[in-house]
Scaffold this active site. Structure first.
Site, PDB file in Angstrom:
ATOM      1  N   GLU A 307     -27.646 -10.584 -21.557  1.00  0.00           N
ATOM      2  CA  GLU A 307     -26.784 -11.494 -20.812  1.00  0.00           C
ATOM      3  C   GLU A 307     -27.484 -12.842 -20.611  1.00  0.00           C
ATOM      4  O   GLU A 307     -26.865 -13.902 -20.725  1.00  0.00           O
ATOM      5  CB  GLU A 307     -26.466 -10.872 -19.442  1.00  0.00           C
ATOM      6  CG  GLU A 307     -25.120 -11.225 -18.895  1.00  0.00           C
ATOM      7  CD  GLU A 307     -24.750 -10.315 -17.719  1.00  0.00           C
ATOM      8  OE1 GLU A 307     -23.677  -9.719 -17.767  1.00  0.00           O
ATOM      9  OE2 GLU A 307     -25.551 -10.194 -16.761  1.00  0.00           O
ATOM     10  N   GLU A 310     -27.440 -14.701 -23.816  1.00  0.00           N
ATOM     11  CA  GLU A 310     -26.081 -15.202 -24.024  1.00  0.00           C
ATOM     12  C   GLU A 310     -25.845 -16.467 -23.195  1.00  0.00           C
ATOM     13  O   GLU A 310     -25.283 -17.446 -23.690  1.00  0.00           O
ATOM     14  CB  GLU A 310     -25.070 -14.120 -23.635  1.00  0.00           C
ATOM     15  CG  GLU A 310     -23.631 -14.511 -23.944  1.00  0.00           C
ATOM     16  CD  GLU A 310     -22.622 -13.484 -23.423  1.00  0.00           C
ATOM     17  OE1 GLU A 310     -23.032 -12.436 -22.901  1.00  0.00           O
ATOM     18  OE2 GLU A 310     -21.425 -13.766 -23.556  1.00  0.00           O
ATOM     19  N   CYS A 334     -20.951  -6.284 -15.538  1.00  0.00           N
ATOM     20  CA  CYS A 334     -21.498  -4.935 -15.301  1.00  0.00           C
ATOM     21  C   CYS A 334     -20.536  -4.039 -14.542  1.00  0.00           C
ATOM     22  O   CYS A 334     -20.653  -2.832 -14.588  1.00  0.00           O
ATOM     23  CB  CYS A 334     -22.761  -5.011 -14.477  1.00  0.00           C
ATOM     24  SG  CYS A 334     -23.928  -6.173 -15.099  1.00  0.00           S
ATOM     25  N   SER A 354     -19.285 -12.507 -19.699  1.00  0.00           N
ATOM     26  CA  SER A 354     -20.338 -12.173 -20.656  1.00  0.00           C
ATOM     27  C   SER A 354     -19.823 -11.024 -21.518  1.00  0.00           C
ATOM     28  O   SER A 354     -19.126 -10.138 -21.037  1.00  0.00           O
ATOM     29  CB  SER A 354     -21.581 -11.729 -19.900  1.00  0.00           C
ATOM     30  OG  SER A 354     -22.417 -10.988 -20.756  1.00  0.00           O
ATOM     31  N   LYS A 393     -16.448   3.731 -13.446  1.00  0.00           N
ATOM     32  CA  LYS A 393     -17.275   4.058 -14.612  1.00  0.00           C
ATOM     33  C   LYS A 393     -16.641   5.167 -15.446  1.00  0.00           C
ATOM     34  O   LYS A 393     -16.873   5.262 -16.642  1.00  0.00           O
ATOM     35  CB  LYS A 393     -18.673   4.471 -14.159  1.00  0.00           C
ATOM     36  CG  LYS A 393     -19.508   3.331 -13.624  1.00  0.00           C
ATOM     37  CD  LYS A 393     -20.048   2.445 -14.738  1.00  0.00           C
ATOM     38  CE  LYS A 393     -20.803   1.249 -14.169  1.00  0.00           C
ATOM     39  NZ  LYS A 393     -21.073   0.241 -15.198  1.00  0.00           N
ATOM     40  N   GLU A 396     -14.351   3.377 -17.544  1.00  0.00           N
ATOM     41  CA  GLU A 396     -15.076   2.558 -18.520  1.00  0.00           C
ATOM     42  C   GLU A 396     -15.534   3.395 -19.707  1.00  0.00           C
ATOM     43  O   GLU A 396     -15.362   3.005 -20.859  1.00  0.00           O
ATOM     44  CB  GLU A 396     -16.275   1.896 -17.849  1.00  0.00           C
ATOM     45  CG  GLU A 396     -16.973   0.893 -18.768  1.00  0.00           C
ATOM     46  CD  GLU A 396     -18.252   0.323 -18.155  1.00  0.00           C
ATOM     47  OE1 GLU A 396     -18.908   1.042 -17.370  1.00  0.00           O
ATOM     48  OE2 GLU A 396     -18.589  -0.822 -18.471  1.00  0.00           O
ATOM     49  N   GLU A 401     -12.729   1.344 -26.965  1.00  0.00           N
ATOM     50  CA  GLU A 401     -13.686   0.582 -27.758  1.00  0.00           C
ATOM     51  C   GLU A 401     -15.138   0.999 -27.508  1.00  0.00           C
ATOM     52  O   GLU A 401     -16.045   0.536 -28.179  1.00  0.00           O
ATOM     53  CB  GLU A 401     -13.509  -0.916 -27.508  1.00  0.00           C
ATOM     54  CG  GLU A 401     -13.853  -1.404 -26.108  1.00  0.00           C
ATOM     55  CD  GLU A 401     -12.688  -1.306 -25.121  1.00  0.00           C
ATOM     56  OE1 GLU A 401     -11.744  -0.528 -25.381  1.00  0.00           O
ATOM     57  OE2 GLU A 401     -12.728  -1.991 -24.082  1.00  0.00           O
ATOM     58  N   CYS A 551     -22.761  -2.159  -6.019  1.00  0.00           N
ATOM     59  CA  CYS A 551     -22.659  -0.760  -6.455  1.00  0.00           C
ATOM     60  C   CYS A 551     -22.949   0.219  -5.322  1.00  0.00           C
ATOM     61  O   CYS A 551     -22.410   1.318  -5.289  1.00  0.00           O
ATOM     62  CB  CYS A 551     -23.629  -0.494  -7.581  1.00  0.00           C
ATOM     63  SG  CYS A 551     -23.336  -1.563  -8.970  1.00  0.00           S
TER      64      CYS A 551
END
Lengths: 624, 404
Positions: A307, A310, A334, A354, A393, A396, A401, A551
């Site tokens: 990141e 980037e 994240c 990102s 999560k 996710e 993908e 989190c």
């Protein structure tokens, strides 16, 4: 003028009488009488606060410290002298000298009747409920000595349980209509998936057109799970499948553990918030039968490098190449709740994100490629589990993908609560276990990865690395503590001046590197509105976490939650961090090793893009 | 629905007494705010919606508050079963209602009046709009009303969507704001934080319709009618077993015996005073007087003769509340369901007296612990019918019979 952006109806917003700044001023303190005891409280204190401050217990159900006041359950009623009706103590601000009775016959009878009423409509089979022994309704009925169901009891479930979401389960048979979930969704998170529909006996909590959760714009943050007083909302538990994999000798079962569950799992075993059990947990996981236990912080370090690189690339393109298509500020990626939030609410702004995957997904991709190669294990035999503080999560790791390795990169997302259940099932008392470390080849990670668990942590970790990459010097803060990133303020903003930079980054000389940190999607929304208005043009990097507190306040964390509890968890994380030998992501030797051995072209290269980066989907507000 | 009321001249001492459209506005502007408040206070006018809050106090609280905007809302969500007096006022005496709003708006310093009209009354919308238009033409609404520099006031009409609870003033405001019609926590009261957060007066149609008469004819004239504590007169919507149902204007203090006489009811068993959420009075107590201090009502009078089964009457009321509770607070949402369950059990003879007593106990809890007036008053018929007609209900011909 009321804030029209706030979507919660005023009926579900508190009546606040501002507390006076100077309590010594005339009228600053009000003397009241609670059960014959004379006390003095600041003007505007609610009866509930006044009683709790004076160690008088008032039962509550719809009240939650994180949420606005609804005053709907009526469990907290008290008698106020001179008033015909009982008053809900949670919503009654004290502005005059009143006499309160908190446990008169009228009050006791009312509370007992109300609890009996709630039980009569609650399809509760406590022994078969996820919230058994952590249920506020159960506690209340014990407190008020409920010994029979005076007004009957629901024998058969009425509603179909909604298992459609990969993250959340809704069982409306257990709902007591306290509306905490509504206030969480609308007011705390400003997502607005849940709302009350119908009226009278047909009132229920529902979604848009009563669609299943997977077909509405739920971001899976799970904040409603953390605040549901009963077992009506809970996370979709994969532990049975995980046990099956563990029991299968063919399978190589690995688990990665995120920092936040480690700082909170003690609460599931009776410890006060603020104790980290990382080494004990490693032992527990091995005893349960996981073949390898890894630290998600390792890929958090990797995330920082990807990141951070980037970001520097974007900055270079914007400043040197004058490329106007480059989107700045760069937003972190994240938090899967935040990702789904932006996909639904700001689909036109996805380019600001990102492309780096979250640490969980990076680890998933690494395990089934690099790790499988190194260890000579067929990736199809690997079952990859992640211990996360997060219900999103689960969604996710099921995103289509997320199969860069050719397999599901992560097979199961497990929450703190679910793992605690597995540990208990295995007959282990976690806090008393011997300590052990993480397994090779990823080993111990840096402290920078660890602080990902608290809001501002990603930013702090990124700054430590980016600043050093650019200037060749450590960030100019004592003991690497970047205080501007810490704390629970909704939106934080600060900047660092980049001076005497390395020649490669001469384009950044003198740049005032400005960053923002927001947690909770309500705050994220404010940031996005600023972006829309073009007010973020001087900001370079924004960290956003979907959950309040980051989190450590995730939807998979132990229940209950409150700001105080989250602060304690953050404390535990920061304390653990300071004791670690490596505290900068780029100094993690295992990360260096990965790049040397596996991704030699370095961060943001082609292979890294294939494995460690992702793309997003313009979802919009309607799912058709 | 069509307007099936005959437009005949009605008889009455206060509200239905002669009134010239606009005259009270003219007088109000002459005498000024203080004197309006004085007259209204002297008249001891109390809210006609049922709760009986002194109108002058409500107006004074808003008049005294400082805010950029204030609102004058007329509550025409006439939803109490058995009430249809507001319908008569709005269709036959709109001048009284709207003039009352203008006077109120002037007094409290509001520029915007809103008529919250019950959804089912959409049939009168066009006529009301026409009436407002004609008022505008006469400069009874609009800018600098009747030449009074700086007094601007206009009235908008908003339709309700059919929820009974929206007659509760805070639920009405929520509904106006576009939310679910659910009562708010009180405090704050609408006089502090009302529509859009601004100080707001919410008055019943009949309350506002009385104002022009008080202003033009004076507090003393008004006070000459009624009793000491309940001044003036009241519109009663009389329905049920009688020869002449309809809307009657009678002075407060009229006894039920007198009422029965006037409306031509014979063989009467009981009168439900105050609609579904009121109390049921048996014949033996017909000497009770209709007034705030005795048998209080927002206007609904339902007459039941000897052929009616009171348990059935009660069941009907409870079914209504089970459906019309807003579903927000526990005592009202589930409490009403349980009371109805109790009635059904009595019907079947499947009950114990200790169970009935726990339901009575529950009723008391609902009265004191519910969030708004709906839940606080919905157990009234349960308590009063069970109390006053227990001999009938628990006897062999009252359907509570089979109990061993």
């Amino acid at each position: 003028m009321p804030d029209t952006i706030k979507r919660a109806p005023i009926s579900q917003q508190p009546f606040k009488v501002e507390k006076p700044l100077d309590l010594n001023a005339i009228g600053g303190m009000i003397s009241i009488q609670i059960n014959e005891k004379k006390v003095s409280v600041p003007l505007g204190t609610t009866i509930l606060e006044a009683c709790r401050d004076n160690h008088i217990h008032i039962p509550t159900l719809c009240h939650h410290p994180d949420l606005c006041i609804a005053g709907v359950c009526r469990v907290c009623v008290v008698e106020v002298d001179g008033m015909r009706t009982l008053q809900a103590s949670c919503s009654f601000p004290i502005t005059a000298s009143i006499k309160i009775k908190t446990s008169s016959e009228l009050v006791r009878k009312a509370r007992r009747n109300i609890i009996d009423l709630l039980l009569s409509e609650h399809h509760g089979e406590c022994y078969a409920c996820v919230k058994n022994k952590n249920c506020e309704l159960q506690t209340l009925s014990k407190e008020y000595g409920v010994d029979n169901m005076r007004f009957g009891h629901v024998k058969e479930p009425v509603y179909e349980v909604d298992f459609s979401s990969t993250s959340l389960v809704r069982d409306m048979n257990k709902c007591v209509l306290c509306r905490r979930c509504i206030r969480t969704c609308i007011d705390l998170q400003e997502v607005g998936v849940l709302e009350a529909i119908n009226r009278g006996d047909k009132t229920q909590i529902s979604t848009f057109y009563d669609k299943p959760l997977q077909d509405v714009i739920c971001i899976n943050c799970g904040q409603c799970l953390n605040r549901c007083p009963t077992g009506a909302l809970y996370s979709n538990d994969p532990s049975d499948e995980i046990w099956r994999a563990i029991d299968d000798p063919q399978k190589h079962v690995v688990i990665q553990t995120a920092p936040s569950p480690r700082a909170a799992i003690g609460e599931e075993f009776g410890y006060a918030p603020g104790h980290s059990f990382t080494p004990e947990l490693n032992t527990a996981l091995k005893r349960i039968g996981f073949d390898r236990v890894f630290d998600t912080n390792f890929t958090a370090d990797l995330t920082i490098l990807e990141e951070g690189t980037e970001l520097l690339t974007r900055l270079k393109k914007a400043i040197v190449d004058k490329d106007t298509t480059v989107k700045l500020p760069q937003f972190t990626s994240c938090s899967p709740g935040w990702i789904k939030f932006i996909e639904h609410f700001y689909p036109e702004h996805l380019d600001y994100l990102s492309t780096a995957k979250s640490p969980q997904q990076m680890f998933g991709a690494i395990i089934k490629t690099f790790y499988a190669q190194e260890q000579g294990i067929d990736p199809k035999d690997i079952v990859s589990v992640s211990l996360m503080p997060c219900s999103a999560k689960k969604f996710e790791c099921n995103r289509p993908e997320m199969d860069a390795s050719g397999f599901r990169d992560v097979d199961y997302g497990l929450t703190t609560r679910e793992l605690a259940k597995m540990i208990r099932e295995a007959g282990i008392f976690l806090p008393e276990l011997p300590k052990s470390g993480f397994d090779e080849p990823f080993g111990e990670a840096s402290g920078a990865g660890l602080i990902f668990g608290a809001t501002g942590g990603v930013m702090e970790a990124a700054l430590r690395t980016v600043y050093e990459l650019v200037t060749g010097r450590e960030v100019p803060f004592e003991n690497l503590r970047i205080e501007a990133c810490r704390g629970f303020e909704g939106i934080k903003e600060a900047s660092v001046k980049l001076e005497n930079v390395l020649p490669a980054y001469s384009f950044l000389e003198g740049v005032n590197f400005k960053f923002m940190v927001a947690h909770g999607t309500a705050n994220a929304k404010q940031v996005m509105e600023l972006l829309r208005e073009g007010k973020l043009s001087d900001v370079h990097f924004v960290e956003i976490m979907a959950c309040p507190g980051g989190c450590l306040g995730g939807g998979g964390q132990p229940i209950p939650t409150s700001e105080e509890i989250r602060k304690q968890r953050a404390k535990a994380i920061y304390a653990e961090e300071e004791g670690l030998p490596i505290r900068k992501s780029h100094e993690n030797p295992h990360v260096k090793y990965i790049y040397e051995k596996f991704i030699p072209e370095g961060p943001c290269s082609e292979l890294s893009h294939k494995l460690l980066h992702t793309h997003y989907k313009k979802r919009g507000r309607y799912i058709i | 629905m069509e307007n099936n009321f005959k437009k005949t001249k009605r008889e009455g001492v206060v509200i239905f007494s002669p009134y010239e459209s606009g005259s009270s506005i003219k007088k109000a502007l002459e005498i000024g705010r203080e004197n309006i408040l004085f007259e209204v206070r002297e008249s001891k006018m109390k809210g006609r919606g049922g709760a009986g809050f002194p109108t002058a106090t409500k107006w004074m609280l808003v008049a005294a508050s400082r805010a950029d905007k204030k609102y004058m809302i007329c509550n025409a969500d006439e939803g109490e079963p058995g009430t249809f007096k507001d319908r008569v006022l709005l269709t036959e005496y709109p001048a009284l209602v709207f003039d009352g709003m203008v006077v109120g708006g002037y007094t409290i310093g509001s520029e915007i009046g809103i008529l919250y009209l019950r959804g089912e009354y959409i049939f009168m919308l066009e006529e009301l709009e026409d009436f407002l238009q004609s008022m505008r033409k006469q400069n009874l609404l609009g800018k600098n009303i009747l030449g009074k520099e700086g007094f601007n006031f206009d009235i908008a009409i908003r339709l309700g969507s059919g929820a009974y609870v929206c007659g509760e003033e805070t639920a009405l405001i929520e509904s106006l704001e576009g939310h679910r019609g659910e009562p708010r926590n009180r405090p704050p009261y609408p006089v502090n934080t009302g529509y859009m957060g601004y100080p707001t007066v919410v008055n019943n149609v009949e309350t506002l319709a009385s104002i022009p008469q008080i202003i033009t004819k004076g507090a003393d004239w008004f006070k000459a009618h009624g009793t000491d504590k309940s001044t003036g007169s009241k519109l009663f919507s009389v329905s049920g077993d009688c020869e002449k149902p309809g809307v009657y204007e009678l002075p407060w203090g009229t006894s039920l015996n007198e009422l029965v006489e006037i409306v031509g009811a014979t063989n009467t068993k009981a009168i439900q005073v105050g609609g579904a959420s009121g109390i049921c009075i048996p014949k033996s107590q017909f000497d009770r007087k209709l007034s705030y201090e005795d048998a209080s009502t927002g206007g609904s009078i339902m007459i039941f003769n000897q052929s009616r089964k009171m348990l059935k009457v009660l069941k009907n009321f409870m079914e209504f509340f089970v459906e019309e509770s807003c579903g927000q607070c526990t005592p009202c949402r589930i409490g009403n369901i349980k009371l109805l369950e109790g009635v059904v059990k009595i019907e079947k003879g499947d009950y114990t007296f200790s169970y009935i007593n726990s339901l009575k106990d529950l009723s008391k809890t609902m009265q004191v612990a519910s969030k708004c007036g709906l839940g606080q008053s919905s157990p009234n018929p349960f308590i009063s019918i069970l109390e006053n007609f227990k001999d009938e209900i628990f006897s062999s011909n009252g359907n509570g019979a089979n109990h061993a």
